[in-house]
Design a protein around this motif. Structure first.
Motif, PDB file in Angstrom:
ATOM      1  N   VAL A  75      69.211  13.706  45.092  1.00  0.00           N
ATOM      2  CA  VAL A  75      69.939  14.966  44.963  1.00  0.00           C
ATOM      3  C   VAL A  75      69.043  15.990  44.280  1.00  0.00           C
ATOM      4  N   ASP A  76      69.439  17.251  44.365  1.00  0.00           N
ATOM      5  CA  ASP A  76      68.704  18.332  43.726  1.00  0.00           C
ATOM      6  C   ASP A  76      69.385  18.848  42.465  1.00  0.00           C
ATOM      7  N   ALA A  77      70.657  18.542  42.281  1.00  0.00           N
ATOM      8  CA  ALA A  77      71.374  18.977  41.084  1.00  0.00           C
ATOM      9  C   ALA A  77      72.536  18.034  40.825  1.00  0.00           C
ATOM     10  N   ILE A  78      72.881  17.883  39.569  1.00  0.00           N
ATOM     11  CA  ILE A  78      74.003  17.037  39.171  1.00  0.00           C
ATOM     12  C   ILE A  78      74.935  17.860  38.283  1.00  0.00           C
ATOM     13  N   PHE A  79      76.227  17.775  38.549  1.00  0.00           N
ATOM     14  CA  PHE A  79      77.229  18.469  37.750  1.00  0.00           C
ATOM     15  C   PHE A  79      78.082  17.441  37.013  1.00  0.00           C
ATOM     16  N   ASP A  80      78.236  17.640  35.733  1.00  0.00           N
ATOM     17  CA  ASP A  80      79.042  16.720  34.935  1.00  0.00           C
ATOM     18  C   ASP A  80      79.374  17.400  33.612  1.00  0.00           C
ATOM     19  N   GLU A  81      80.122  16.692  32.772  1.00  0.00           N
ATOM     20  CA  GLU A  81      80.477  17.235  31.471  1.00  0.00           C
ATOM     21  C   GLU A  81      79.297  17.146  30.511  1.00  0.00           C
ATOM     22  N   ALA A  82      79.232  18.126  29.617  1.00  0.00           N
ATOM     23  CA  ALA A  82      78.065  18.301  28.751  1.00  0.00           C
ATOM     24  C   ALA A  82      77.684  17.067  27.939  1.00  0.00           C
ATOM     25  N   PRO A  83      78.625  16.295  27.381  1.00  0.00           N
ATOM     26  CA  PRO A  83      78.215  15.143  26.574  1.00  0.00           C
ATOM     27  C   PRO A  83      77.347  14.142  27.326  1.00  0.00           C
TER      28      PRO A  83
END
Length: 331
Positions: free
Chosen positions: A238-246
């Motif tokens: 993948v080129d980017a990952i989205f998740d919660e900051a912690p």
């Protein structure tokens, strides 16, 4: 921080335990390849109740701190950790399934990196969040020795970068007058690219993420995140990952030198502890969470597991925004 599976706090009655002071059975998430920085458990193989021998991690440390605070207020709470596993010792389900075990009366509470979501209130009440959990984007960066600079590595924005070059010269002239011009062209380029990055990311997400859901992949561990970003979308990653900051704090502590975090517009409710609906314990633990968040104790716990906030801040490019949904996904 390692703690025993059972902690018995002896104090006067009236601790707010709706069950008359009985021992609380607390469910813990169990993922052998997950984020052990938050919850890491060892199970007693001789016990059929999935009793936990040891528990450690950031979420456990926060819970332990709330117990210590309630003890100082003369509240007596006895509890036992149980791992959420099936008969063969593997995980019995994800977080929605874990929280639902409270309404099924298997557990009295759930502790872990459990995000406070509206649908989970059908099965339990939640304390105030013990994290401020924004949704962010993690990307790979690479170092180009010819330019002596850091570059965001994202194939999906490659075509849009070409427009960035066209805009580069007029923007530089507008932002940096001749008397204040920078010594190196590459320095100008870096600064200008950050000025237009929020436009690029916004268009990227609208065009490629919201519409083309087939490009979304799920990963469940820091190692998976690294391998996927290192491969890139050209090679099955993948080129980017989205998740919660912690989760990204934990990632950056381990692999931070080659990756960067970009903020988005979206916010999550954060992680909280779940209790049976109507339990007085919810308010007691919420008060305890406020106490440790307002003190230096929470800062110490976060630094122990994620490093200092200054280190994290240097890798967080907060000028970007997105229209992405506040769920965990990769593209």
């Amino acid at each position: 921080m390692m703690i025993s599976c059972v902690v018995l706090l002896i104090a006067p009655t009236g601790a707010g335990d709706d069950d008359g002071g009985k021992k609380l059975i607390i469910g813990l998430p169990y993922y052998k390849s997950g984020f052990a920085q938050f919850v890491d458990v060892q199970i007693d193989p001789t016990n059929n109740n999935n009793q936990v021998v040891q528990a450690s991690g950031y979420s456990i440390a926060v819970f332990n701190a709330t117990i210590a605070y309630l003890t100082r207020l003369h509240h007596g709470i006895s509890f036992e950790f149980r791992a959420f596993v099936n008969n063969n010792g593997s995980s019995a389900g994800y977080y929605d399934a874990l929280v639902s075990q409270i309404s099924a009366e298997k557990y009295d509470a759930v502790v872990g990196d459990v995000t406070i979501l509206e649908n989970r209130f059908n099965h339990a009440d939640f304390t105030l969040p013990y994290t401020q959990s924004n949704v962010k984007m993690l990307v790979k960066i690479r170092h180009d020795p010819r330019l002596n600079m850091w570059i965001l590595y994202d194939r999906l924005i490659g075509e849009k970068i070409q427009w960035g070059f066209l805009l580069w010269l007029p923007v530089v002239q507008a932002v940096f007058p001749e008397r204040e011009s920078l010594a190196k062209n590459c320095s100008r380029f870096v600064l200008v690219m950050w000025l237009i990055l929020w436009l690029i990311v916004r268009d990227l997400l609208v065009d490629n993420l919201m519409i083309n859901s087939s490009r979304v992949k799920n990963y469940s561990s820091i190692k998976d995140y690294k391998e996927a970003l290192d491969k890139g979308s050209h090679n099955g990653g993948v080129d980017a990952i989205f998740d919660e900051a912690p989760y990204f704090k934990a990632f950056l502590k381990q692999y931070g030198s080659n990756y960067a975090v970009v903020s988005t517009k979206h916010h999550a409710a954060g992680f909280g502890f779940a209790f049976r609906k109507g339990s007085n314990l919810t308010s007691h633990f919420s008060k305890a969470i406020l106490n440790i968040r307002e003190s230096n104790e929470m800062d110490g716990i976060e630094e122990r597991y994620f490093g200092s906030s200054d280190d994290d801040g240097n890798k967080d490019q907060s000028n970007s925004s997105s229209n992405a949904s506040p769920q965990s996904y990769c593209l």
